[in-house]
Design an enzyme around this catalytic site. Sequence first.
Site, PDB file in Angstrom:
ATOM      1  N   SER A  28     -11.451  36.898  29.937  1.00 16.81           N
ATOM      2  CA  SER A  28     -11.509  36.989  28.470  1.00 16.81           C
ATOM      3  C   SER A  28     -11.192  38.409  27.992  1.00 16.81           C
ATOM      4  O   SER A  28     -11.264  38.694  26.805  1.00 16.81           O
ATOM      5  CB  SER A  28     -12.897  36.569  27.980  1.00 16.81           C
ATOM      6  OG  SER A  28     -13.911  37.297  28.660  1.00 16.81           O
ATOM      7  N   HIS A 161      -7.990  16.651 -14.343  1.00 14.35           N
ATOM      8  CA  HIS A 161      -6.866  15.853 -13.813  1.00 14.35           C
ATOM      9  C   HIS A 161      -5.526  16.584 -13.981  1.00 14.35           C
ATOM     10  O   HIS A 161      -4.486  15.954 -14.105  1.00 14.35           O
ATOM     11  CB  HIS A 161      -6.807  14.474 -14.479  1.00 14.35           C
ATOM     12  CG  HIS A 161      -8.134  13.770 -14.507  1.00 14.35           C
ATOM     13  ND1 HIS A 161      -8.556  12.906 -13.524  1.00 14.35           N
ATOM     14  CD2 HIS A 161      -9.154  13.848 -15.403  1.00 14.35           C
ATOM     15  CE1 HIS A 161      -9.783  12.461 -13.822  1.00 14.35           C
ATOM     16  NE2 HIS A 161     -10.165  13.031 -14.948  1.00 14.35           N
ATOM     17  N   SER A 282      14.330  35.000  -1.931  1.00 15.14           N
ATOM     18  CA  SER A 282      14.897  33.993  -1.046  1.00 15.14           C
ATOM     19  C   SER A 282      16.131  34.575  -0.381  1.00 15.14           C
ATOM     20  O   SER A 282      16.841  35.382  -0.979  1.00 15.14           O
ATOM     21  CB  SER A 282      15.263  32.754  -1.861  1.00 15.14           C
ATOM     22  OG  SER A 282      16.257  32.012  -1.203  1.00 15.14           O
ATOM     23  N   LYS A 288      15.410  33.623  -6.920  1.00  8.60           N
ATOM     24  CA  LYS A 288      14.035  33.267  -6.579  1.00  8.60           C
ATOM     25  C   LYS A 288      13.061  34.442  -6.516  1.00  8.60           C
ATOM     26  O   LYS A 288      13.395  35.520  -6.056  1.00  8.60           O
ATOM     27  CB  LYS A 288      13.992  32.551  -5.219  1.00  8.60           C
ATOM     28  CG  LYS A 288      14.563  31.159  -5.208  1.00  8.60           C
ATOM     29  CD  LYS A 288      13.841  30.184  -6.127  1.00  8.60           C
ATOM     30  CE  LYS A 288      12.503  29.736  -5.570  1.00  8.60           C
ATOM     31  NZ  LYS A 288      12.643  28.876  -4.384  1.00  8.60           N
ATOM     32  N   ASN A 290       9.191  34.227  -5.111  1.00 11.56           N
ATOM     33  CA  ASN A 290       8.229  33.253  -4.577  1.00 11.56           C
ATOM     34  C   ASN A 290       6.834  33.852  -4.416  1.00 11.56           C
ATOM     35  O   ASN A 290       6.704  34.982  -3.958  1.00 11.56           O
ATOM     36  CB  ASN A 290       8.711  32.735  -3.220  1.00 11.56           C
ATOM     37  CG  ASN A 290      10.022  31.977  -3.324  1.00 11.56           C
ATOM     38  OD1 ASN A 290      10.281  31.306  -4.329  1.00 11.56           O
ATOM     39  ND2 ASN A 290      10.854  32.106  -2.310  1.00 11.56           N
ATOM     40  N   GLU A 295       0.537  31.398  -1.469  1.00  8.21           N
ATOM     41  CA  GLU A 295       0.911  30.258  -0.611  1.00  8.21           C
ATOM     42  C   GLU A 295       0.342  30.436   0.790  1.00  8.21           C
ATOM     43  O   GLU A 295      -0.166  29.494   1.409  1.00  8.21           O
ATOM     44  CB  GLU A 295       2.428  30.140  -0.510  1.00  8.21           C
ATOM     45  CG  GLU A 295       3.103  29.651  -1.782  1.00  8.21           C
ATOM     46  CD  GLU A 295       4.608  29.771  -1.684  1.00  8.21           C
ATOM     47  OE1 GLU A 295       5.227  28.980  -0.954  1.00  8.21           O
ATOM     48  OE2 GLU A 295       5.184  30.679  -2.309  1.00  8.21           O
TER      49      GLU A 295
HETATM   50  N1  ARG Z   1     -17.065  36.408  29.179  1.00  6.90           N
HETATM   51  C1  ARG Z   1     -18.242  35.616  29.101  1.00  6.90           C
HETATM   52  C2  ARG Z   1     -18.378  34.985  27.721  1.00  6.90           C
HETATM   53  O1  ARG Z   1     -17.672  35.358  26.863  1.00  6.90           O
HETATM   54  C3  ARG Z   1     -19.426  36.469  29.362  1.00  6.90           C
HETATM   55  C4  ARG Z   1     -20.584  35.732  29.924  1.00  6.90           C
HETATM   56  C5  ARG Z   1     -20.229  35.272  31.253  1.00  6.90           C
HETATM   57  N2  ARG Z   1     -21.321  34.716  31.940  1.00  6.90           N
HETATM   58  C6  ARG Z   1     -21.171  34.022  33.041  1.00  6.90           C
HETATM   59  N3  ARG Z   1     -22.209  33.568  33.587  1.00  6.90           N
HETATM   60  N4  ARG Z   1     -19.998  33.774  33.556  1.00  6.90           N
HETATM   61  O2  ARG Z   1     -19.154  34.098  27.499  1.00  6.90           O
END
Ligand code: ARG
Length: 461
Positions: A28, A161, A282, A288, A290, A295
């Site tokens: 992550s 309406h 445009s 145009k 816009n 939007e």
């Molecule tokens: N990257 C993980 C999350 O966002 C952190 C927690 C991970 N915990 C684990 N037991 N793998 O949730």
Amino acid sequence: MSQQNSSYTWAGRFSEPMSDLVKRYTASIDFDKRLWRQDINGSLAHAKMLAKQGIIQAADLADIEKGMAQIVAEIEGGQFEWSLDLEDVHLNIEKRLTTLVGDAGKRLHTGRSRNDQVATDIRLWLRDTIDSIVELIKAFQTALLALAEKEAATPMPGSTHLQVAQPVTFGHHLLAYFEMTQRDKERFLDCRKRANRLPLGAAALAGTTYPIDREFVAQQLGFDGVCENSLDAVSDRDFGIEFCAACSLLMTHFSRLSEELVLWMNPRFGYVKIADRFCTGSSIMPQKKNPDVPELARGKTGRVNGHLVAMLTLMKGQPLAYNKDNQEDKEPLFDAADTVIDTLRIFADMMGGIQARPENMRNALAQGFATATDLADYLVRKGLPFREAHEVVGSAVKAAETQGKDLADLTLAELQAFSPLVQSDVAQALTVEGSLSARNHIGGTAPVQVKAAVARAKQRL
Ligand code: ARG
């Protein structure tokens, strides 16, 4: 065991390395590195508590603080090397700390898990994000109120309406969005209350065997209190769902305003001009202009609604306690926040770039029998029951329409043909100004009331 695998935090338990695909799939770091500051602040509070409780030495704390200060400098300076091998922001920072200060770094994770760590980070981030959003809502409202004050007495067709219904003032119409965003602000602040509790101490799920002081950590980090149940602390993300719901509602309000701006900018309406810097041209049609900003705000509402559904769906099948599913909470939360923040910034600016075109609003009013209700109310004041008055005025409108006239264009004699109760004082009831000023109560569109509402709104800000 490969050399590479031995760098893993959990290498001791494993006999083969992760494939690159699995590494990429489970990591992550690309998005959660955004939580680095919260992660470090949480770690510092935790370390301070460990030292205070005698779980680590004062010298360890000093090393951790020194190392963290350097890490902050490295990240701020753009020199910190984020590694996919280290999966997430927590392991990246912890590993660097250990490289910098040795054993003290390895002691930081005592009595803690990434499960309570990440829950803490998100709550800290959400709290700051909500504070920024609330400030931006106020900035938008300030700009909105300036325009509403300027246009407090400018008549425009009020619609139901999407058909002309009754006259309102443009200022009154704008103030409806003050109320909506006022409730948005309350929703965010309400969500903040429930988010602002400390998960740390829950450790992986059951709490920890060390003599920790959770209240101390909560106080260090500015939390209102601690999460009372360790399983709940690490596993629920209801505060994030609430946040997304507040974002969705806010975006829904801006989407409605956007839809109105798009309509009002169309020459068929021509109620407003929006400053060129919020429009685009445009590539093919030279004429145009816009309304891209409104939007896009309308379009981005769909994306934020998607994040709310993602968060709800993410949670619904999870058994207690922490599951890796929860790692998927971050991108929806971040994107919902970014979208709301950008939308608020741009709308705060755009309100100052909106110019009313009162002549077009008035022309539209003259075409929709906007004072028909006023005529009915007039007849009621003369003694006719409302349902009968409604029918009488309906006939008058039908006749005026055939002649291509507005009600106010009919002569007194013509009006009297529909009801003998009509007298010369009817003229006042049929004018736009008369109609507006008659709605003279709190929440009504009479210009004096709109001005008073603007003044009250400024107080409420
Ligand atoms: N990257 C993980 C999350 O966002 C952190 C927690 C991970 N915990 C684990 N037991 N793998 O949730």
